[in-house]
Design a protein around this motif. Sequence first.
Motif, PDB file in Angstrom:
ATOM      1  N   GLU A 155     -20.401 -29.845  -4.875  1.00 24.40           N
ATOM      2  CA  GLU A 155     -20.400 -29.208  -3.557  1.00 24.40           C
ATOM      3  C   GLU A 155     -21.361 -28.019  -3.584  1.00 24.40           C
TER       4      GLU A 155
ATOM      5  N   GLY B  63     -16.298 -25.808   1.082  1.00 31.44           N
ATOM      6  CA  GLY B  63     -15.182 -26.437   1.779  1.00 31.44           C
ATOM      7  C   GLY B  63     -14.442 -25.395   2.606  1.00 31.44           C
TER       8      GLY B  63
ATOM      9  N   HIS C  91     -16.463 -24.766  -3.914  1.00 28.82           N
ATOM     10  CA  HIS C  91     -17.897 -24.787  -4.213  1.00 28.82           C
ATOM     11  C   HIS C  91     -18.079 -25.188  -5.667  1.00 28.82           C
TER      12      HIS C  91
ATOM     13  N   PHE D 273     -14.801 -32.258   4.839  1.00 27.82           N
ATOM     14  CA  PHE D 273     -14.685 -31.979   3.401  1.00 27.82           C
ATOM     15  C   PHE D 273     -13.581 -32.845   2.770  1.00 27.82           C
TER      16      PHE D 273
ATOM     17  N   THR E  42     -14.185 -36.368   1.682  1.00 27.57           N
ATOM     18  CA  THR E  42     -15.014 -36.597   0.498  1.00 27.57           C
ATOM     19  C   THR E  42     -14.186 -37.135  -0.676  1.00 27.57           C
TER      20      THR E  42
ATOM     21  N   TYR F 298     -22.969 -32.929  -2.070  1.00 25.62           N
ATOM     22  CA  TYR F 298     -22.431 -32.574  -0.756  1.00 25.62           C
ATOM     23  C   TYR F 298     -22.752 -31.130  -0.397  1.00 25.62           C
TER      24      TYR F 298
ATOM     25  N   HIS G 211     -21.232 -29.102   2.580  1.00 25.75           N
ATOM     26  CA  HIS G 211     -20.462 -28.928   3.815  1.00 25.75           C
ATOM     27  C   HIS G 211     -20.778 -27.556   4.391  1.00 25.75           C
TER      28      HIS G 211
END
Length: 283
Positions: free
Chosen positions: A164, A168, A173, A220, A223, A240, A242
């Motif tokens: 990430e 989120g 992260h 999120f 995922t 990802y 987000h």
Amino acid sequence: MSRFITRFAPSPTGYLHRGHAFSALTAHAAARTAGGRFLLRVEDIDLTRRRPEFEAAIYEDLAWLGLGWETPARRQSEHLADYAGALGELEARGLIYRCFRTRKEIAEEIGRAPHGAMEVFRGGPLPAAEEARRLEAGEAFAWRLSLTAAEAALEGFERLTFAEEGEGPNGEHGAIRARPELGGDVVLARKDVGVAYHLAVTFDDALQGVTHVIRGQDLFEATHVQRLLQALFGWPAPTYRHHRLLTGPDGKRYAKRDRAETLRELKAGGMTAAALRRELGVD
Ligand code: GLU
């Protein structure tokens, strides 16, 4: 050109609003910065809610915003046979089961569960004779992913992670452990269309070589199960990013269902695309 591919994947079930503009501009800017590619994908598998005028407006509004994308845009409704093929593979591997339950029955079952406010559904196939009887009677069914079978196939979910680069909703992260069990046995094929969001989105991201999924924080949680599907199929895991959700003056996030002011209304009210881009802080 770098191997950076991202996409904007709206569903034509309403007109685009500021939140969509922010998402599309963010993804587009990321592709430009990376010298990569920006794709537009029309996620029109909800055959009851999609409308041709919403799809036409997607192209028009994005062009108005000043965005360019590779054409033709992929339209999911034209690829139902591909999704059926992927579903067939999962069926052959015993990873999905037929679910004849109605929404009402599922709500009741969840209500009876010992943990009270449990929101996830986990079940399994019906006894063979019962299933045969219902099939014979022509009863409609959805296909659900069996978390139990998936967990066995992967020997546990402990090693399942995703990267990430954004954030989120709770500040998540970095390397995130995927927890598909949070979503329960999700529907991979709806009773009416033969496919559902999680399967179509992961299939297409893999097929189109998407390296970066850039989308709102509201997705999120999705995922977790999407990462599981990638692992089951052996598809690469995208990175990802987000992004935060835009909120209106009332502090609530923009959403189609609240009748957020659409881009068309902004345009009709005299707003220019340049002014909107400035307001959103993405150029
Ligand atoms: N089609 C989805 C939506 O409009 C977005 C899918 C995604 O970005 O993963 O909410």
